[in-house]
Design a protein around this motif. Structure first.
Motif, PDB file in Angstrom:
ATOM      1  N   GLU A 492      -2.215   5.976  -4.943  1.00 52.19           N
ATOM      2  CA  GLU A 492      -1.760   4.585  -5.000  1.00 52.19           C
ATOM      3  C   GLU A 492      -2.350   3.933  -6.240  1.00 52.19           C
ATOM      4  O   GLU A 492      -3.479   4.226  -6.631  1.00 52.19           O
ATOM      5  CB  GLU A 492      -2.182   3.802  -3.756  1.00 52.19           C
ATOM      6  CG  GLU A 492      -1.530   4.283  -2.477  1.00 52.19           C
ATOM      7  CD  GLU A 492      -1.935   3.432  -1.286  1.00 52.19           C
ATOM      8  OE1 GLU A 492      -2.727   2.486  -1.481  1.00 52.19           O
ATOM      9  OE2 GLU A 492      -1.452   3.689  -0.173  1.00 52.19           O
ATOM     10  N   VAL A 561       6.443  -2.636  -4.029  1.00 49.08           N
ATOM     11  CA  VAL A 561       5.842  -1.309  -3.968  1.00 49.08           C
ATOM     12  C   VAL A 561       6.940  -0.286  -4.188  1.00 49.08           C
ATOM     13  O   VAL A 561       7.954  -0.268  -3.470  1.00 49.08           O
ATOM     14  CB  VAL A 561       5.137  -1.067  -2.615  1.00 49.08           C
ATOM     15  CG1 VAL A 561       4.555   0.337  -2.567  1.00 49.08           C
ATOM     16  CG2 VAL A 561       4.043  -2.111  -2.394  1.00 49.08           C
ATOM     17  N   GLU A 563       7.816   3.872  -4.797  1.00 44.58           N
ATOM     18  CA  GLU A 563       7.373   5.254  -4.600  1.00 44.58           C
ATOM     19  C   GLU A 563       7.947   6.089  -5.722  1.00 44.58           C
ATOM     20  O   GLU A 563       9.162   6.238  -5.852  1.00 44.58           O
ATOM     21  CB  GLU A 563       7.813   5.786  -3.239  1.00 44.58           C
ATOM     22  CG  GLU A 563       7.143   5.078  -2.079  1.00 44.58           C
ATOM     23  CD  GLU A 563       7.503   5.708  -0.740  1.00 44.58           C
ATOM     24  OE1 GLU A 563       8.407   6.575  -0.729  1.00 44.58           O
ATOM     25  OE2 GLU A 563       6.900   5.330   0.280  1.00 44.58           O
ATOM     26  N   LYS A 583       2.476   5.766  -4.807  1.00 41.45           N
ATOM     27  CA  LYS A 583       2.904   4.402  -4.521  1.00 41.45           C
ATOM     28  C   LYS A 583       2.351   3.479  -5.586  1.00 41.45           C
ATOM     29  O   LYS A 583       1.134   3.340  -5.727  1.00 41.45           O
ATOM     30  CB  LYS A 583       2.412   3.971  -3.139  1.00 41.45           C
ATOM     31  CG  LYS A 583       3.075   4.733  -1.996  1.00 41.45           C
ATOM     32  CD  LYS A 583       2.595   4.200  -0.648  1.00 41.45           C
ATOM     33  CE  LYS A 583       3.281   4.932   0.489  1.00 41.45           C
ATOM     34  NZ  LYS A 583       2.844   4.412   1.826  1.00 41.45           N
ATOM     35  N   LYS A 585       2.296  -0.341  -7.056  1.00 38.96           N
ATOM     36  CA  LYS A 585       2.555  -1.751  -6.797  1.00 38.96           C
ATOM     37  C   LYS A 585       2.840  -2.449  -8.117  1.00 38.96           C
ATOM     38  O   LYS A 585       1.983  -2.467  -9.007  1.00 38.96           O
ATOM     39  CB  LYS A 585       1.344  -2.397  -6.123  1.00 38.96           C
ATOM     40  CG  LYS A 585       1.034  -1.819  -4.753  1.00 38.96           C
ATOM     41  CD  LYS A 585      -0.201  -2.500  -4.153  1.00 38.96           C
ATOM     42  CE  LYS A 585      -0.529  -1.904  -2.796  1.00 38.96           C
ATOM     43  NZ  LYS A 585      -1.742  -2.540  -2.198  1.00 38.96           N
TER      44      LYS A 585
END
Length: 792
Positions: A492, A561, A563, A583, A585
């Motif tokens: 992330e 967000v 992917e 992921k 953001k």
């Protein structure tokens, strides 16, 4: 002029029995013819000698003092000084008229050897007529003191075997008499020697100095270790007829020298030792030495000079017995050596004295027999290293890990194998031949593998009596294969919705559990499908293990967000690939490239419109809460300002009281209702001071006595209790016409309070209610109804 002259009545002054001499003060003579003055030569006044310890009689006259002017005037004589008018006082005295001087008691030269006095001559008026003269008195020594030794016992030493003339020790005595005369001159001699071995006169003493020396050879500590000598000291230069004597004891210790070599008690010694044992005593060597025990001349040192080339044995000395303990320091092998023939030599810690030869008995032979024991099997190569690729299937034969039995001279023994330690339980071993087979897939990346090495331990046990076992370690070096795809970190991250030159993207790292060449450098790729991935995102490799993920140039993404799938491949042969999803953001950023607070919320997955809607809802909810609070406040204010429908004085409404205690329902029915009744006695109320009373107490005024209603001791039902109280009130014609708000904070057994219901009682009894007029306006109507006047 003045002339000084001294006359002596007789030249034989030293004869004590003759008259004492006369000492004349220096006078003054005058030449009548010329009237000239001339100085006459001074006479030396000889000292006055007095023998010490004189027996008297006392006072004893010593000398007569006279002045030439005693023919013309009367003279008075006196003496001053230590012994006259100074301590010790009155040792000497003088006749003031005749001038005769006396000694008053015996003198002691050892206490004081001389005195210095001054003689004076004055007239009757105390005027000095002569100059004082000095008198010197010497005490003549007598032999009245014996020689004294400082110690009564003196200790000395001498080495055994010393040559004649060797210095031993010194003795000295002190004589208090005058050492310049024979009275104080001391001479020494030896009176006796004990023992007399080897001769009675082994020592002599210097008569003047007191030094003791040897005069003969033959001192042997092993025969005589100590001599006692009596030494005599005599004054008068050693004259035994006239001199005084004293004695002292001299103890002479003969010190040891290494003049006796150690001798072994036997020329041969033997012992036995089990094989493979260490730190055990296998033989004991005994030795004798005539020198002083526990000294360097006696302490034995043992050495092995032959028969042990590999150093299996050493000999330690017992500090108490001086014996030699043959000890095994290196294991012996029965199969290699069945016996050892050692040659041992013994010597002292100190070297032998000069001229002493070593004894033939200082050398001996020691035979050590080796006992055969059952030895454990051993692995020739331990630990054993092998190399194998990881990932081999179960059932693969790795190695034959066999052990050997060192007991070659015993009957053939059978060796059995077992597994001792296999952390991952990957291996098995054939019980008979030691063949090792895998039972699971070997994985180099397992936590049981340290530095690419997997280690297991096996046990080999023979069937001897008793059985013996040995351990062996197998170390498997696992060769890496490409069996682990790479993975990406982090999973992330966040990025700005618009890229700028300061913020280029997200750094990505690839990791692989394998090692080179099955790990990096890695290949990073974005998938072709869906097409939006490559349209919005870009990836570029920074180095072999790192890449950077970013937005396409001039590309804008709504906050949220996303992917992003990324495919990473390693460098193995063949390479392995892994598709990972990161992921990301996307959020609005400030000028420094950091997400703003609103941007962080937007990045959580909400659009701008949704965020605005949420804020509006929050504002509406707060407004509704505020309006509700305002409405509650207004209702409360209206309720407080609303007038009662009845007169406040007639408002007898009770308040509803909330009690937080809750009962137990149907199970809590055991009430002691008698506690709700007032006590029978009202003394505690009547005794209170005026103005202090409870509202539920009867007024303290003269009133009629009412009958006491019966009290139910412990009613079992609250309904029965209430009906019983009502019935008692209805049937009581004397119930007082008053009632009030009752505060039942006193609980007792029974109550005498009346009831308002008694106003409707049908009982007709004569009762005077005139006192109701005194109860105030609230009881005016009752007073009109019951008090005063005739019945209508």
């Amino acid at each position: 002029s003045d002339y000084t002259s001294i006359t002596v009545s007789d030249k034989k002054k030293e004869a004590f029995h003759e008259p004492p001499p006369v000492i004349v003060f220096p006078g003054s003579g005058r030449n009548s013819s010329t009237g000239l003055r001339r100085q006459k030569r001074d006479w030396v006044i000889p000292p006055i000698n007095v023998a010490e310890n004189s027996r008297g009689p006392f006072p004893q006259m010593l000398v007569s003092i006279r002045s030439d002017q005693d023919q013309d005037i009367s003279i008075r004589y006196s003496i001053t000084g230590v012994g006259a008018d100074q301590p010790p006082n009155e040792v000497f005295s003088i006749d003031p008229v005749l001038g005769k001087m006396f000694v008053t008691k015996p003198l002691d030269r050892e206490h004081r050897s001389s005195y210095h006095l001054r003689a004076h001559a004055v007239d009757m008026n105390g005027n000095q007529v002569e100059n004082p003269i000095d008198l010197y008195i010497f005490v003549i020594d007598m032999n009245d003191n014996r020689p004294e030794f400082k110690n009564q016992v003196y200790n000395g030493s001498v080495d055994e075997g010393s040559k004649p003339g060797t210095y031993v020790m010194h003795l000295s005595a002190f004589d208090a008499d005058d050492n310049t005369t024979a009275n104080g001159m001391v001479r020494y001699r030896i009176l006796s020697q004990t023992p007399h071995s080897p001769i009675p006169n082994m020592f002599t003493i210097n008569s003047e100095t007191g030094d003791i020396v040897t005069v003969a050879p033959g001192l042997d500590r092993e025969k005589v270790s100590q001599y006692t000598i009596i030494v005599q000291a005599t004054d008068m230069e050693g004259n035994l007829n006239f001199g005084l004597s004293n004695t002292a004891t001299a103890i002479i210790t003969v010190t040891d020298i290494n003049d006796n070599p150690p001798m072994l008690t036997s020329r041969t010694f033997s012992g036995e030792v089990p094989e493979n044992r260490v730190d055990v005593v296998v033989a004991n060597l005994t030795v004798i030495d005539a020198d002083q025990p526990h000294s360097p001349n006696w302490n034995a040192i043992y050495r092995i000079i032959s028969g042990d080339p590999t150093g299996h044995f050493t000999i330690r000395t017992d500090p108490v017995t001086n014996d030699g303990m043959v000890t095994v320091v290196k294991p012996v092998d029965f199969e290699m050596n069945r016996a050892f023939m050692l040659t041992v030599v013994v010597s002292n810690q100190a070297h032998l004295a000069s001229g002493i030869q070593s004894s033939l008995q200082s050398t001996a032979g020691v035979t050590i027999s080796v006992q055969d024991v059952n030895e454990p099997p051993y692995f020739p190569t331990n630990p054993k290293h092998i190399r194998f690729e990881e990932g081999v299937p179960a059932g693969t034969t790795l190695e034959t890990f066999s052990a050997s039995d060192p007991d070659r001279l015993q009957m053939q023994q059978i060796i059995r194998y077992s597994k001792l330690n296999d952390p991952a339980n990957w291996l098995s071993i054939n019980r008979t031949n030691g063949q090792i087979v895998t039972t699971a897939v070997l994985d180099r990346e397992s936590s049981y593998v340290k530095n690419n090495i997997y280690e297991a331990t096996f046990l080999a046990t023979d069937n001897g009596s008793p059985a013996a076992s040995g351990t062996g370690t197998l170390q498997i070096y696992l060769i890496d294969i490409n069996d682990n795809p790479p993975a990406l970190i982090p999973r992330e991250s966040q990025i700005c919705e618009r890229m700028n030159r300061n913020v280029n993207g997200v750094n990505i790292t690839a990791a692989d559990a394998d090692t080179d060449p099955n790990a990096g450098p890695f290949v990073f790729e974005l998938p072709i499908f869906p097409t939006s991935i490559r349209r919005n995102w870009t990836i570029s490799r920074i180095s072999g293990n790192y890449a950077r993920l970013g937005l396409q140039n001039q590309r804008y993404l709504e906050p949220g967000v996303y992917e992003v799938p990324i495919t990473v491949s390693d460098s193995g042969n063949p390479p392995l690939s892994n598709r990972s999803v990161i992921k990301v953001k996307v959020c609005p950023c400030d000028r420094n490239g950091d997400c703003t607070t609103l941007g962080a919320v937007a990045a959580a997955g909400l659009g701008t419109g949704a965020i605005i809607s949420i804020l509006i809802c929050i504002i509406i909810l707060l407004s509704m809460v505020l309006l509700f609070v305002v409405w509650i406040k207004r209702r409360e204010k209206e309720r407080q300002t609303k007038q009662l429908l009845i007169d406040p004085e007639d408002d007898v409404r009770d308040n509803i009281l909330k009690y937080d205690e809750e009962g137990g329902g149907e199970e809590d029915q055991d009430y002691d209702l008698s506690q709700l009744q007032q006590p029978d006695s009202l003394e505690h109320i009547i005794s209170k001071p005026p103005g202090v009373r409870r509202v539920d107490e009867r007024p303290i005024i003269p009133e009629s006595q009412y009958p006491i209603r019966p009290v139910v001791p412990h009613p079992g039902d609250i309904g029965d209790f209430i009906h019983e109280g009502l019935r008692a009130a209805d049937n009581d014609p004397t119930a007082p016409p008053y009632d009030s708000l009752l505060v039942f904070d006193y609980e007792g057994s029974g109550s005498t309070a009346g009831s308002v219901s008694s106003l409707n009682s049908s009982s007709t009894g004569d009762q005077d209610y005139d006192y109701l007029n005194d109860w105030g306006p609230r009881f005016k109507k009752l007073a009109d109804m019951y008090g005063g006047g005739d019945d209508d």
